[in-house]
Motif scaffolding. Structure first.
Motif, short mmCIF file in Angstrom:
data_model
loop_
_atom_site.label_atom_id
_atom_site.label_comp_id
_atom_site.label_asym_id
_atom_site.label_seq_id
_atom_site.Cartn_x
_atom_site.Cartn_y
_atom_site.Cartn_z
N TYR A 179 0.97 -1.06 -0.67
CA TYR A 179 0.04 -0.20 -0.15
C TYR A 179 0.48 1.32 -0.17
O TYR A 179 0.70 2.34 -0.46
N ILE A 180 1.92 1.38 1.03
CA ILE A 180 2.61 2.28 0.65
C ILE A 180 3.17 3.09 0.21
O ILE A 180 4.04 4.02 -0.81
N LEU A 181 4.46 1.28 -0.84
CA LEU A 181 4.78 1.76 -2.00
C LEU A 181 4.17 1.83 -3.21
O LEU A 181 4.63 2.66 -4.52
N ASN A 182 3.46 2.00 -3.38
CA ASN A 182 1.98 1.64 -4.37
C ASN A 182 1.60 3.77 -4.91
O ASN A 182 1.41 4.06 -3.88
N LYS A 183 2.04 3.93 -5.64
CA LYS A 183 1.61 5.17 -6.60
C LYS A 183 0.87 5.32 -7.34
O LYS A 183 0.57 6.55 -7.57
N TYR A 184 -0.05 4.53 -7.49
CA TYR A 184 -0.68 4.60 -8.57
C TYR A 184 -2.21 4.03 -9.04
O TYR A 184 -2.81 4.77 -9.27
N ARG A 185 -2.65 2.94 -7.87
CA ARG A 185 -3.76 2.33 -7.60
C ARG A 185 -4.46 3.40 -6.58
O ARG A 185 -3.95 3.47 -5.92
N ARG A 186 -6.22 3.33 -6.82
CA ARG A 186 -6.53 3.93 -5.99
C ARG A 186 -6.91 2.86 -4.94
O ARG A 186 -7.50 1.84 -5.18
N PHE A 187 -7.28 3.72 -3.55
CA PHE A 187 -7.35 2.91 -2.71
C PHE A 187 -8.72 3.45 -1.99
O PHE A 187 -9.56 4.09 -2.07
N VAL A 188 -9.82 2.00 -1.12
CA VAL A 188 -11.00 2.65 -0.77
C VAL A 188 -10.57 3.48 0.58
O VAL A 188 -9.80 4.09 0.76
N LEU A 189 -11.16 4.87 0.94
CA LEU A 189 -11.57 5.96 1.76
C LEU A 189 -10.74 5.76 3.01
O LEU A 189 -9.35 6.50 3.40
N PHE A 190 -10.69 4.28 3.70
CA PHE A 190 -9.53 4.50 5.02
C PHE A 190 -8.47 4.20 5.06
O PHE A 190 -7.35 4.43 5.16
N VAL A 191 -8.02 2.96 3.81
CA VAL A 191 -6.35 2.87 3.53
C VAL A 191 -5.99 4.15 2.19
O VAL A 191 -5.00 4.75 3.04
N ALA A 192 -6.36 4.79 1.94
CA ALA A 192 -6.60 6.06 1.48
C ALA A 192 -5.58 7.54 2.27
O ALA A 192 -4.77 7.51 2.45
N ASN A 193 -6.37 7.61 3.50
CA ASN A 193 -6.06 8.52 4.47
C ASN A 193 -5.47 7.79 5.52
O ASN A 193 -4.09 8.90 5.60
N CYS A 194 -4.87 6.45 5.65
CA CYS A 194 -4.26 5.94 5.92
C CYS A 194 -2.42 5.95 5.78
O CYS A 194 -1.04 6.70 6.12
#
Length: 222
Positions: A179-194
């Motif tokens: 998750y931390i290394l990925n620069k392109y994928r869009r995440f769900v809100l909780f993951v995106a905020n973290c």
């Protein structure tokens, strides 16, 4: 003072332990789990504990006696270590599915003659939230964001006292690291905020993987 075997008594006993640096985190976590279980069961403040929790409570209180002989050195490095050439700050995080999550911070000193000394700085342990549907992955992300907050705190406290050459964050969760290394994928809100909090407070290159059996934070999360 002997506390009554009630929800109020347990909270009072835990509150008597002053542990700002988290040395007793592994010992305090089971006590906090008992209070959380009583909250889930909707026990009143002065209602006597159920028998199954009374046994756990008494065992936990017995374990507190081990703190009587506990002592630590106030200095991060011992006298005679020599001239320090390099100082590294290492953050560790771990999550337990059935208990909670924890963090641990260590300073690693390297002397000019190649000697190495590692000192525990600070730790935290948190019980698993009562809210249903909280996955292990979410807990691991929460632990990672807690590392960022603790890094800010420690860097501020050490400012002007100890110059930190490098800061490294360690986790045994491959998913969180991706998750931390990925620069392109869009995440769900909780993951995106973290992930946003993590990237704001650190560089993805600072995050590394550690095997579960080598993770010192395992004690704080279980």
């Amino acid at each position: 003072m002997i506390q009554p075997e009630t929800r109020r008594g347990i909270l009072s006993s835990i509150a008597t332990i002053y542990d700002p640096l988290g040395y007793a985190s592994p010992l305090l976590l089971p006590g906090r789990e008992i209070t959380q279980e009583l909250c889930r069961m909707k026990y009143k403040w002065d209602e006597r504990l159920p028998e199954e929790l009374v046994a756990k409570w008494r065992e936990w209180k017995y374990g507190l006696a081990s703190l009587n002989n506990f002592s630590i050195l106030r200095a991060f490095i011992s006298f005679g270590f020599g001239d320090v050439q390099r100082v590294e700050l290492h953050h560790f995080a771990d999550t337990s599915e059935g208990h909670g999550y924890g963090t641990a911070l260590h300073l690693r000193f390297v002397s000019k003659d190649g000697r190495i000394h590692v000192s525990f700085v600070m730790g935290k342990s948190r019980v698993r939230p009562l809210k249903s549907g909280v996955s292990v992955c979410k807990l691991e992300l929460t632990a990672a964001t807690l590392l960022i907050k603790m890094n800010v705190l420690i860097r501020r406290e050490l400012n002007g006292r100890t110059e930190i050459n490098t800061v490294t964050f360690w986790m045994d969760s491959v998913i969180v690291l991706r998750y931390i290394l990925n620069k392109y994928r869009r995440f769900v809100l909780f993951v995106a905020n973290c992930v946003a909090v993590i990237r704001e407070g650190s560089n993805p290159s600072q995050w590394c993987h550690v095997r579960s059996e080598d993770n010192p934070t395992d004690y704080a999360s279980r």
